[in-house]
Design an enzyme around this catalytic site. Structure first.
Site, mmCIF file in Angstrom:
data_model
loop_
_atom_site.group_PDB
_atom_site.id
_atom_site.type_symbol
_atom_site.label_atom_id
_atom_site.label_comp_id
_atom_site.label_asym_id
_atom_site.label_seq_id
_atom_site.Cartn_x
_atom_site.Cartn_y
_atom_site.Cartn_z
ATOM 1 N N TRP A 158 0.843 -1.200 0.000
ATOM 2 C CA TRP A 158 0.000 0.000 0.000
ATOM 3 C C TRP A 158 0.875 1.246 0.000
ATOM 4 O O TRP A 158 1.455 1.605 1.018
ATOM 5 C CB TRP A 158 -0.904 0.015 1.238
ATOM 6 C CG TRP A 158 -1.849 -1.148 1.288
ATOM 7 C CD1 TRP A 158 -3.053 -1.243 0.668
ATOM 8 C CD2 TRP A 158 -1.670 -2.367 2.011
ATOM 9 N NE1 TRP A 158 -3.634 -2.455 0.954
ATOM 10 C CE2 TRP A 158 -2.819 -3.165 1.771
ATOM 11 C CE3 TRP A 158 -0.656 -2.885 2.833
ATOM 12 C CZ2 TRP A 158 -2.964 -4.433 2.329
ATOM 13 C CZ3 TRP A 158 -0.812 -4.142 3.377
ATOM 14 C CH2 TRP A 158 -1.969 -4.906 3.125
ATOM 15 N N HIS A 178 -6.898 1.291 2.927
ATOM 16 C CA HIS A 178 -7.942 0.273 2.801
ATOM 17 C C HIS A 178 -8.959 0.470 3.926
ATOM 18 O O HIS A 178 -8.743 1.318 4.804
ATOM 19 C CB HIS A 178 -7.363 -1.158 2.799
ATOM 20 C CG HIS A 178 -6.431 -1.460 3.949
ATOM 21 N ND1 HIS A 178 -5.857 -2.691 4.134
ATOM 22 C CD2 HIS A 178 -5.956 -0.693 4.973
ATOM 23 C CE1 HIS A 178 -5.087 -2.679 5.219
ATOM 24 N NE2 HIS A 178 -5.129 -1.472 5.732
ATOM 25 N N ARG A 204 -4.454 5.785 -2.387
ATOM 26 C CA ARG A 204 -3.155 5.150 -2.604
ATOM 27 C C ARG A 204 -2.278 6.034 -3.457
ATOM 28 O O ARG A 204 -2.700 6.532 -4.498
ATOM 29 C CB ARG A 204 -3.333 3.780 -3.245
ATOM 30 C CG ARG A 204 -4.051 2.852 -2.279
ATOM 31 C CD ARG A 204 -4.195 1.461 -2.783
ATOM 32 N NE ARG A 204 -4.991 0.683 -1.823
ATOM 33 C CZ ARG A 204 -5.340 -0.572 -1.997
ATOM 34 N NH1 ARG A 204 -4.951 -1.212 -3.089
ATOM 35 N NH2 ARG A 204 -6.050 -1.199 -1.090
ATOM 36 N N GLN A 218 -13.856 0.935 -1.215
ATOM 37 C CA GLN A 218 -13.876 -0.475 -0.839
ATOM 38 C C GLN A 218 -15.124 -0.755 -0.023
ATOM 39 O O GLN A 218 -15.747 0.158 0.527
ATOM 40 C CB GLN A 218 -12.645 -0.824 0.014
ATOM 41 C CG GLN A 218 -11.344 -0.856 -0.774
ATOM 42 C CD GLN A 218 -10.211 -1.492 0.021
ATOM 43 O OE1 GLN A 218 -10.207 -1.493 1.245
ATOM 44 N NE2 GLN A 218 -9.228 -2.024 -0.692
ATOM 45 N N VAL A 261 -4.840 -11.767 8.030
ATOM 46 C CA VAL A 261 -5.673 -12.973 7.914
ATOM 47 C C VAL A 261 -4.782 -14.203 7.792
ATOM 48 O O VAL A 261 -3.636 -14.118 7.351
ATOM 49 C CB VAL A 261 -6.623 -12.904 6.686
ATOM 50 C CG1 VAL A 261 -7.779 -11.951 6.945
ATOM 51 C CG2 VAL A 261 -5.864 -12.545 5.434
ATOM 52 N N ALA A 317 -12.800 -12.064 7.217
ATOM 53 C CA ALA A 317 -12.810 -10.680 6.747
ATOM 54 C C ALA A 317 -12.622 -10.712 5.242
ATOM 55 O O ALA A 317 -12.016 -11.643 4.697
ATOM 56 C CB ALA A 317 -11.700 -9.865 7.398
HETATM 57 N N1 PHE Z 1 -7.513 -4.690 2.884
HETATM 58 C C1 PHE Z 1 -7.052 -5.526 1.820
HETATM 59 C C2 PHE Z 1 -6.661 -4.650 0.622
HETATM 60 O O1 PHE Z 1 -6.948 -3.527 0.589
HETATM 61 C C3 PHE Z 1 -8.143 -6.497 1.395
HETATM 62 C C4 PHE Z 1 -8.493 -7.482 2.449
HETATM 63 C C5 PHE Z 1 -9.480 -7.236 3.365
HETATM 64 C C6 PHE Z 1 -7.838 -8.699 2.524
HETATM 65 C C7 PHE Z 1 -9.826 -8.170 4.325
HETATM 66 C C8 PHE Z 1 -8.142 -9.629 3.459
HETATM 67 C C9 PHE Z 1 -9.144 -9.381 4.365
HETATM 68 O O2 PHE Z 1 -6.023 -5.087 -0.289
#
Ligand code: PHE
Length: 349
Positions: A158, A178, A204, A218, A261, A317
């Site tokens: 990011w 995010h 970003r 998102q 995760v 998630a």
């Molecule tokens: N936050 C991650 C992204 O922006 C996406 C994501 C969210 C991945 C939740 C796993 C669980 O790329």
């Protein structure tokens, strides 16, 4: 006798010439006072005839009355002409209330808004509560608490807009990259069971191209409860894909990595526009699958940091890009079109 009638003729001629150049009521009135008023030129002549011989008095009197009538008639005609001219120019400037009005453009919802609402409608029906969070975030929520410490290479995923200001001298501010920081914020202030969907803008610091934009939306999903498994993640996303793209849609999970995760996956939905093997398909370009989001099982360390017992609670998630979903749904090939503010583009949806 001759000299007085000559004088009358002269007054008449001059007065008619002067009247012709009187363009408004005020100058006409000034003319009337000067020529026909009580101390006017012609009145003066009429006053003087008392001292004339009877014969001459008659002739001069007749001549003066004739001139007076001519001038009075000319005065009326001039008044009328000036009045008509004023009326004509007022009409030329006037508002024509019988013309049809200019149409007022009726707005509509932005395509990204339409798609975001559709996404959230489905998750709401599946039992998720919609909440929102701050776009200006703390480093701690955007990265640290999501197991992305400073200098961790995962930060490279990011590219971030940082603020110069700091809070308490240590935690830098940024524009969230995010919506995942809301996982942490929500867990800190709520107890399981948790089912939330979090829409919102993310930022970003990257070069833009047809599939990358510096601002994107998102929708984050978070579910924490006893006994939540990967099957719940897949089932939820499958149901979502079917309500979004039609019955029979399939969801594919592929191994991926996100520090918050474990395991982490990329989620793809099978192409709704072709049987899955059409190399000319404009939606999937022959791959048969449409990448839509990252997802995974919430890392046990994050469950524990929230104060929940990781032996008792598990969760999943997911985070999807709304523009990404909108592009496949609406057949848009360049993400930059969404925020270029061209009404010709926007009016299509
Ligand atoms: N936050 C991650 C992204 O922006 C996406 C994501 C969210 C991945 C939740 C796993 C669980 O790329």
């Amino acid at each position: 006798m001759t000299s007085t009638t000559d004088r009358i003729a002269e007054i008449e001629r001059d007065a008619l010439a002067a009247l012709a150049s009187a363009e408004d009521d005020a100058s006409i009135e000034a003319w009337r006072t000067r020529v026909l008023g009580r101390s006017g030129e012609l009145t003066g002549v009429l006053r003087g005839i008392g001292g004339l011989e009877a014969e001459e008095r008659k002739a001069v009197g007749a001549e003066a009355n004739r001139a007076k009538q001519v001038l009075e008639a000319a005065l009326e005609a001039r008044r009328e002409a000036v009045r008509r001219a004023a009326l004509a120019s007022a009409e030329a400037d006037a508002l024509d209330v019988t013309l049809p009005g200019r149409p007022v453009g009726i707005g509509r919802l932005h395509p990204v808004t339409q798609v975001r609402r559709k996404i959230l409608d489905v998750f709401e029906r599946l039992g998720f509560q919609v909440i929102e969070g701050p776009e200006v975030e703390l480093d701690e929520y955007n990265f640290g608490a999501l197991r992305i410490p400073e200098h961790h290479p995962a930060r490279d995923m990011w590219d971030t807009f940082w603020f110069d200001e700091e809070v308490d001298g240590k935690t830098p501010l940024l524009l969230r990259t995010h919506t995942s920081p809301m996982q942490i914020r929500h867990m800190q202030s709520h107890e399981p069971p948790i089912r939330v969907a979090v829409p919102g803008k993310c930022y970003r610091y990257e070069a833009t191209d047809a599939t990358h934009e510096w601002m994107l939306e998102q929708v984050e999903l978070l579910a924490i409860d006893e006994g939540i498994s990967m099957a719940n993640l897949k089932g939820t996303l499958e149901e979502w894909a079917r309500q979004m793209f039609g019955p029979g849609r399939k969801v594919m999970l592929r191994n991926s990595y996100f520090p918050f995760v474990e395991p982490g996956v990329e989620v793809a939905v099978d192409c709704f526009a072709c049987p899955g093997d059409d190399p000319a398909c404009s939606v999937c370009r022959g791959s048969g699958w449409l990448e839509m989001m990252g997802a995974g099982m919430v890392h046990p360390e994050i469950i524990e940091a929230a104060g929940y017992d990781p032996e008792r609670y598990t969760g999943f998630a997911a985070g999807m890009g709304v523009e990404r979903v909108a592009m496949v749904m609406l057949g848009v090939s360049d993400i930059r079109d969404f925020h270029a503010n061209d009404p010709r583009f926007l009016a299509q949806f």
